[in-house]
Scaffold this active site. Structure first.
Site, PDB file in Angstrom:
ATOM      1  N   ALA A 101     -52.360 -80.434  42.000  1.00 23.95           N
ATOM      2  CA  ALA A 101     -51.123 -81.113  42.423  1.00 23.95           C
ATOM      3  C   ALA A 101     -50.431 -81.584  41.146  1.00 23.95           C
ATOM      4  CB  ALA A 101     -51.455 -82.288  43.343  1.00 23.95           C
ATOM      5  N   LYS A 107     -50.274 -84.900  33.867  1.00 21.08           N
ATOM      6  CA  LYS A 107     -51.692 -84.586  33.625  1.00 21.08           C
ATOM      7  C   LYS A 107     -51.831 -83.156  33.097  1.00 21.08           C
ATOM      8  CE  LYS A 107     -52.619 -88.459  36.169  1.00 21.08           C
ATOM      9  NZ  LYS A 107     -51.485 -88.664  37.047  1.00 21.08           N
ATOM     10  N   CYS A 223     -52.932 -93.045  42.483  1.00 19.51           N
ATOM     11  CA  CYS A 223     -52.359 -94.230  41.831  1.00 19.51           C
ATOM     12  C   CYS A 223     -52.128 -95.308  42.880  1.00 19.51           C
ATOM     13  CB  CYS A 223     -51.088 -93.874  41.072  1.00 19.51           C
ATOM     14  SG  CYS A 223     -49.769 -93.285  42.114  1.00 19.51           S
TER      15      CYS A 223
HETATM   16  N1  SAM Z   1     -50.338 -84.842  38.614  1.00 18.05           N
HETATM   17  C1  SAM Z   1     -48.931 -85.170  38.561  1.00 18.05           C
HETATM   18  C2  SAM Z   1     -48.611 -85.769  37.201  1.00 18.05           C
HETATM   19  O1  SAM Z   1     -49.488 -86.311  36.561  1.00 18.05           O
HETATM   20  O2  SAM Z   1     -47.468 -85.646  36.761  1.00 18.05           O
HETATM   21  C3  SAM Z   1     -48.533 -86.090  39.700  1.00 18.05           C
HETATM   22  C4  SAM Z   1     -48.910 -85.541  41.040  1.00 18.05           C
HETATM   23  S1  SAM Z   1     -48.346 -86.485  42.392  1.00 18.05           S
HETATM   24  C5  SAM Z   1     -49.370 -87.860  42.368  1.00 18.05           C
HETATM   25  C6  SAM Z   1     -48.931 -85.579  43.742  1.00 18.05           C
HETATM   26  C7  SAM Z   1     -48.320 -84.209  43.960  1.00 18.05           C
HETATM   27  O3  SAM Z   1     -48.909 -83.635  45.130  1.00 18.05           O
HETATM   28  C8  SAM Z   1     -46.819 -84.189  44.196  1.00 18.05           C
HETATM   29  O4  SAM Z   1     -46.193 -83.367  43.243  1.00 18.05           O
HETATM   30  C9  SAM Z   1     -46.653 -83.603  45.599  1.00 18.05           C
HETATM   31  O5  SAM Z   1     -45.553 -82.735  45.725  1.00 18.05           O
HETATM   32  C10 SAM Z   1     -47.949 -82.843  45.770  1.00 18.05           C
HETATM   33  N2  SAM Z   1     -48.353 -82.676  47.199  1.00 18.05           N
HETATM   34  C11 SAM Z   1     -47.820 -83.244  48.299  1.00 18.05           C
HETATM   35  N3  SAM Z   1     -48.445 -82.787  49.398  1.00 18.05           N
HETATM   36  C12 SAM Z   1     -49.373 -81.924  48.994  1.00 18.05           C
HETATM   37  C13 SAM Z   1     -50.324 -81.098  49.672  1.00 18.05           C
HETATM   38  N4  SAM Z   1     -50.446 -81.116  50.980  1.00 18.05           N
HETATM   39  N5  SAM Z   1     -51.114 -80.319  48.916  1.00 18.05           N
HETATM   40  C14 SAM Z   1     -50.999 -80.305  47.575  1.00 18.05           C
HETATM   41  N6  SAM Z   1     -50.130 -81.047  46.893  1.00 18.05           N
HETATM   42  C15 SAM Z   1     -49.325 -81.848  47.590  1.00 18.05           C
END
Ligand code: SAM
Length: 450
Positions: A101, A107, A223
């Site tokens: 994700a 990250k 987070c």
């Molecule tokens: N890792 C990123 C960073 O450090 O910049 C932040 C990630 S953010 C906390 C979570 C991500 O999960 C978002 O970009 C969102 O679009 C994605 N997401 C939402 N629903 C999801 C799903 N069902 N499966 C996978 N990813 C998903």
């Protein structure tokens, strides 16, 4: 939080009267920490859990996201607690790593730095709208071993089961650790959101586990502070995945253990012990907004997957010749490139990339540029992946001229006609093309400063 934190609640609450912690992570693919500290435009203090991370003491003169060094990819702006996650996954050069994700890429850029550009890093983002920011952040970082895909975790788990040495799931969550810095996070939060996030996290974590090879590592992070999305998700996962165990974190200062008691259930002692090995960072205990993480290891039993490598997306002889001609005229040596062609685009593809015919691949690797009529036009990503010592024709600019370049202005400087790499203090910002002393600006329109 009051009922969970008890005596600690007042200092926790007090932390919300402070401004959010602003941090940056230096890009060791481009500059050493020592060199960066000499030229940093902001006063910095180290982040205890990340050797490349710093807390920014506010600067009167510059906004960290609007400095040419940021455009040159010398650092990524990231809140300090988030910097613990990639350190816990601890990817090694040469490994196969998945960021499940990934957008906007905080990250991913950290993982790429730890891998020193070697091995394969696949960055996945399910929401197409968020993919473009991820692409641009990875390009600016200058990493050469990252492929970007836009898939559901379940599809990836079908295609790449057991393939990765290390997997990161930085899960979508109720974002309680964003409250200080993001009004939307405060407005969107609800108790129901915690429940729906926990259900979604359990499903994605299940897919993430399938992607890890035997003996491989999976890091789960959020987070948010809600125990349902943290210890609760891990407790359920361990129950359903007996082949995984929680690994204790390395000895780091300022980290606190997970809080199994907060689940409000009687748990077996072995589970309590496992959950105490998960990690919490708190805004009232260290600089940062707060985070949760768990390091999970898959048992060695089971088969390792080797997948067919991508069939060489062989460039046509003409494409190859045009690229070589570009390198000969503009670069000191031809960089080590695993050249691939997709339509009019040329890429450098990491050698370990498997064949992914049923996956939506956005970038199979480093996008090098486009084939135009009888010539090759280099991409911004290529400029950002070079060092100034690799380029034949440089125009090194000062701060004011860099700002003009980043705004899209034409520059004037006499010299040979042709492509020039615009640099600030030797760090590439992008391309220009010189004709009789006038340098046409090739900084991407979408990135230009207002
Ligand atoms: N890792 C990123 C960073 O450090 O910049 C932040 C990630 S953010 C906390 C979570 C991500 O999960 C978002 O970009 C969102 O679009 C994605 N997401 C939402 N629903 C999801 C799903 N069902 N499966 C996978 N990813 C998903």
């Amino acid at each position: 939080m009051q009922s969970l934190l008890g005596d600690e609640f007042e200092i926790f609450l007090d932390s919300y009267r402070q401004p959010p912690a602003l941090g940056l992570r230096v890009n060791p693919l481009k500059i050493s920490i020592e060199e960066f500290l000499k030229i940093s435009p902001f006063p910095l203090t180290p982040v205890p859990w990340c050797p490349t991370g710093f807390v920014i003491q506010t600067s009167e003169f510059y906004t960290p996201g609007k400095h040419p060094y940021h455009a040159a990819g010398l650092y990524y702006i990231q809140e300090p607690s988030a910097m613990i996650v990639a350190e816990l996954l601890n990817p090694q050069p040469g490994e196969r790593v998945l960021d499940l994700a990934a957008a906007p890429g905080g990250k991913t850029t950290h993982l790429a730095a730890l891998m020193q550009g070697k091995g394969l890093l696949i960055a996945n983002e399910i929401r197409l709208k968020r993919v473009w920011g991820l692409v641009s952040n990875i390009e600016r970082w200058g990493a050469r071993n990252v492929a970007i895909v836009n898939e559901s975790p379940s599809r990836l788990a079908q295609v790449l089961e057991g393939f990765f040495d290390k997997v990161l799931l930085d899960a979508p969550c109720s974002g309680e650790g964003m409250f200080r810095k993001d009004k939307t996070a405060r407005l969107e939060w609800s108790p129901e959101m915690i429940q729906s996030c926990a259900i979604r996290q359990a499903a994605i974590l299940n897919d993430a586990a399938r992607l890890v090879r035997p003996g491989g590592i999976l890091v789960y992070s959020t987070c948010t502070f809600a125990p349902e999305e943290n210890e609760g998700v891990i407790a359920q996962f361990l129950d359903q995945h007996p082949s995984f165990e929680v690994v204790p974190p390395p000895p780091l200062s300022h980290i606190s253990p997970g809080r199994p008691k907060w689940l409000g259930k009687t748990l077996p002692p072995s589970l309590i012990e496992s959950l105490r090995k998960t990690i919490r960072l708190w805004p009232h205990r260290a600089a940062g907004e707060g985070h949760f993480a768990a390091i999970l290891r898959r048992a060695e039993t089971g088969e390792r997957r080797t997948l067919r490598p991508a069939p060489p997306l062989k460039p046509s002889p003409q494409a190859k010749a045009l690229f070589q001609e570009f390198c000969l005229n503009n670069l000191k040596d031809e960089p080590e490139i695993n050249l691939a062609q997709l339509g009019n685009r040329l890429y450098h593809v990491p050698a370990q990339l498997p064949y992914l015919p049923t996956v939506r691949v956005i970038n199979p690797g480093l996008y090098l540029g486009d084939l135009k009529k009888n010539r090759f036009e280099p991409s911004h990503a290529l400029a950002m992946s070079l060092t100034s010592s690799q380029a034949r024709w440089l125009v090194d600019v000062d701060y004011n001229m860099a700002v003009r370049y980043l705004r899209g202005e034409t520059l004037q400087q006499n010299g040979e006609d042709g492509w020039v790499l615009i640099t600030i203090d030797g760090f590439p910002l992008g391309w220009g093309k010189r004709t009789r002393g006038t340098i046409k600006n090739f900084y991407p329109k979408a990135l230009r400063w207002p």
